[in-house]
Design an enzyme around this catalytic site. Structure first.
Site, PDB file in Angstrom:
ATOM      1  N   GLY A  19       0.794  -1.232   0.000  1.00  0.00           N
ATOM      2  CA  GLY A  19       0.000   0.000   0.000  1.00  0.00           C
ATOM      3  C   GLY A  19       0.823   1.278   0.000  1.00  0.00           C
ATOM      4  O   GLY A  19       0.327   2.329   0.407  1.00  0.00           O
ATOM      5  N   SER A  20       2.070   1.221  -0.501  1.00  0.00           N
ATOM      6  CA  SER A  20       2.857   2.463  -0.518  1.00  0.00           C
ATOM      7  C   SER A  20       2.250   3.482  -1.485  1.00  0.00           C
ATOM      8  O   SER A  20       2.351   4.692  -1.262  1.00  0.00           O
ATOM      9  CB  SER A  20       4.317   2.185  -0.852  1.00  0.00           C
ATOM     10  OG  SER A  20       4.456   1.733  -2.177  1.00  0.00           O
ATOM     11  N   MET A  96      -3.845  -6.846  -7.379  1.00  0.00           N
ATOM     12  CA  MET A  96      -3.262  -7.938  -8.157  1.00  0.00           C
ATOM     13  C   MET A  96      -4.319  -8.972  -8.545  1.00  0.00           C
ATOM     14  O   MET A  96      -4.145 -10.171  -8.324  1.00  0.00           O
ATOM     15  CB  MET A  96      -2.146  -8.612  -7.346  1.00  0.00           C
ATOM     16  CG  MET A  96      -1.062  -7.651  -6.887  1.00  0.00           C
ATOM     17  SD  MET A  96      -0.306  -6.711  -8.220  1.00  0.00           S
ATOM     18  CE  MET A  96       0.697  -7.987  -8.917  1.00  0.00           C
ATOM     19  N   ILE A  98      -7.312  -9.673 -11.760  1.00  0.00           N
ATOM     20  CA  ILE A  98      -7.982  -9.195 -12.972  1.00  0.00           C
ATOM     21  C   ILE A  98      -9.468  -9.013 -12.669  1.00  0.00           C
ATOM     22  O   ILE A  98     -10.092  -9.860 -12.028  1.00  0.00           O
ATOM     23  CB  ILE A  98      -7.775 -10.195 -14.129  1.00  0.00           C
ATOM     24  CG1 ILE A  98      -6.302 -10.202 -14.536  1.00  0.00           C
ATOM     25  CG2 ILE A  98      -8.666  -9.849 -15.315  1.00  0.00           C
ATOM     26  CD1 ILE A  98      -5.936 -11.302 -15.509  1.00  0.00           C
ATOM     27  N   LEU A  99     -10.009  -7.880 -13.125  1.00  0.00           N
ATOM     28  CA  LEU A  99     -11.433  -7.593 -12.915  1.00  0.00           C
ATOM     29  C   LEU A  99     -12.199  -7.790 -14.221  1.00  0.00           C
ATOM     30  O   LEU A  99     -11.691  -7.456 -15.298  1.00  0.00           O
ATOM     31  CB  LEU A  99     -11.594  -6.157 -12.427  1.00  0.00           C
ATOM     32  CG  LEU A  99     -10.995  -5.874 -11.053  1.00  0.00           C
ATOM     33  CD1 LEU A  99     -10.918  -4.375 -10.794  1.00  0.00           C
ATOM     34  CD2 LEU A  99     -11.815  -6.556  -9.960  1.00  0.00           C
ATOM     35  N   ASN A 111      -5.701   2.264 -13.424  1.00  0.00           N
ATOM     36  CA  ASN A 111      -4.726   1.304 -12.904  1.00  0.00           C
ATOM     37  C   ASN A 111      -3.309   1.867 -13.017  1.00  0.00           C
ATOM     38  O   ASN A 111      -2.985   2.557 -13.974  1.00  0.00           O
ATOM     39  CB  ASN A 111      -4.801   0.001 -13.729  1.00  0.00           C
ATOM     40  CG  ASN A 111      -3.803  -1.049 -13.265  1.00  0.00           C
ATOM     41  OD1 ASN A 111      -3.702  -1.349 -12.075  1.00  0.00           O
ATOM     42  ND2 ASN A 111      -3.044  -1.609 -14.201  1.00  0.00           N
ATOM     43  N   HIS A 113       0.552   0.774 -13.490  1.00  0.00           N
ATOM     44  CA  HIS A 113       1.366  -0.371 -13.938  1.00  0.00           C
ATOM     45  C   HIS A 113       2.835   0.040 -13.913  1.00  0.00           C
ATOM     46  O   HIS A 113       3.190   1.093 -14.461  1.00  0.00           O
ATOM     47  CB  HIS A 113       0.945  -0.775 -15.357  1.00  0.00           C
ATOM     48  CG  HIS A 113       1.792  -1.867 -15.941  1.00  0.00           C
ATOM     49  ND1 HIS A 113       1.974  -3.082 -15.322  1.00  0.00           N
ATOM     50  CD2 HIS A 113       2.524  -1.916 -17.089  1.00  0.00           C
ATOM     51  CE1 HIS A 113       2.777  -3.839 -16.053  1.00  0.00           C
ATOM     52  NE2 HIS A 113       3.117  -3.156 -17.127  1.00  0.00           N
ATOM     53  N   GLU A 183       6.373   5.895  -9.374  1.00  0.00           N
ATOM     54  CA  GLU A 183       4.962   5.492  -9.290  1.00  0.00           C
ATOM     55  C   GLU A 183       4.179   6.400  -8.344  1.00  0.00           C
ATOM     56  O   GLU A 183       3.050   6.805  -8.645  1.00  0.00           O
ATOM     57  CB  GLU A 183       4.861   4.053  -8.772  1.00  0.00           C
ATOM     58  CG  GLU A 183       5.269   3.006  -9.775  1.00  0.00           C
ATOM     59  CD  GLU A 183       4.929   1.622  -9.253  1.00  0.00           C
ATOM     60  OE1 GLU A 183       3.951   1.047  -9.725  1.00  0.00           O
ATOM     61  OE2 GLU A 183       5.643   1.127  -8.350  1.00  0.00           O
TER      62      GLU A 183
HETATM   63  C1  GRF Z   1       3.525  -1.405  -7.422  1.00  0.00           C
HETATM   64  O1  GRF Z   1       4.777  -1.530  -8.015  1.00  0.00           O
HETATM   65  C2  GRF Z   1       2.429  -1.517  -8.451  1.00  0.00           C
HETATM   66  O2  GRF Z   1       2.672  -0.839  -9.625  1.00  0.00           O
HETATM   67  C3  GRF Z   1       2.447  -3.022  -8.653  1.00  0.00           C
HETATM   68  O3  GRF Z   1       2.525  -3.536  -7.345  1.00  0.00           O
HETATM   69  C4  GRF Z   1       3.237  -2.612  -6.541  1.00  0.00           C
HETATM   70  C5  GRF Z   1       2.375  -2.271  -5.380  1.00  0.00           C
HETATM   71  O4  GRF Z   1       3.048  -1.526  -4.413  1.00  0.00           O
HETATM   72  N1  GRF Z   1       1.364  -3.479  -9.464  1.00  0.00           N
HETATM   73  P1  GRF Z   1       2.262  -0.947  -3.146  1.00  0.00           P
HETATM   74  O5  GRF Z   1       1.371  -2.049  -2.599  1.00  0.00           O
HETATM   75  O6  GRF Z   1       1.480   0.243  -3.584  1.00  0.00           O
HETATM   76  O7  GRF Z   1       3.364  -0.579  -2.177  1.00  0.00           O
END
Ligand code: GRF
Length: 209
Positions: A19-20, A96, A98-99, A111, A113, A183
């Site tokens: 959840g960062s 993680m 698929i919907l 989303n 990615h 991100e």
């Molecule tokens: C991120 O790199 C996201 O893009 C990928 O999973 C990771 C999730 O990180 N799909 P967090 O749970 O938000 O820390």
């Protein structure tokens, strides 16, 4: 605030892990860099760190675990739970799973990615990009935020993206650290842009800081 709305945009944030990225949204909202509110955080895993982060921030946090459901049944349960919080936008931030259209047909979903548009769809994108760099196949990776109109994996109209070049001496850890920083920035920027311009989708790279 989405045009025509007289209140901050409501986000439902779906997470599966640490959840960062959710934390980046919580922080951006609390420092008013993002004019939105998080209506609910949902995880398909009861032990997701993202749920703890949500609770610490005083946000509604729901665990909705998969219990042998066929995809459409789970997605209907998820949609019902999310709909109760009346979100304007659903944000997949490290979600993680698929919907199907059972869910996607009911909300505006975006989303995050951890790769450039069209690159490394699916899981472990960061590790796969790193390996490709080690093999001399790529010199950069990146991150993107895109709309999720259908069941395609990590495809859909791009809202924002940034490249993350490899650097001499990179280890998976140093690269991953830069990826996560990108991100966190990109997700906040993309949601802010969508709130300003709800139909937004871009073809150009967004600038790095
Ligand atoms: C991120 O790199 C996201 O893009 C990928 O999973 C990771 C999730 O990180 N799909 P967090 O749970 O938000 O820390």
């Amino acid at each position: 605030m989405i045009e025509g709305l007289s209140r901050p945009s409501r986000l439902a944030v779906l997470v599966s892990g640490n959840g960062s990225n959710l934390q980046a949204l919580i922080d951006a909202i609390s420092t008013r860099r993002l004019k939105a509110e998080i209506a609910v955080v949902v995880s398909n895993r009861a032990d997701a760190g993202g749920l703890d982060r949500a609770r610490q921030a005083g946000l509604p946090a729901l665990a909705l675990e998969v219990d042998g459901d066929v995809r459409s049944v789970y997605d209907h349960r998820l949609a019902q739970a999310v709909a109760g919080y009346e979100p304007d936008i659903v944000v997949l931030a490290g979600w993680m799973r698929i919907l199907t259209l059972v869910f996607l047909g009911r909300f505006r979903v975006l989303n995050l990615h951890p790769a450039k548009p069209g690159c490394f769809p699916g899981t472990h994108a960061i590790e796969r990009a790193f390996e490709a760099w080690r093999q001399g196949e790529v010199s950069e990776s990146g991150a993107m935020v895109h709309w999720v109109p259908d069941e395609g994996v990590d495809s859909g109209p791009v809202i924002a993206w940034s490249s993350v070049p490899f650097e001499a001496g990179d280890t998976l850890e140093t690269f991953e650290e830069r990826m996560h920083r990108t991100e966190h920035r990109l997700l906040v920027e993309a949601i802010a842009a969508v709130i300003e311009e709800p139909q937004l989708s871009l073809t150009q790279e967004t600038s790095s800081p």
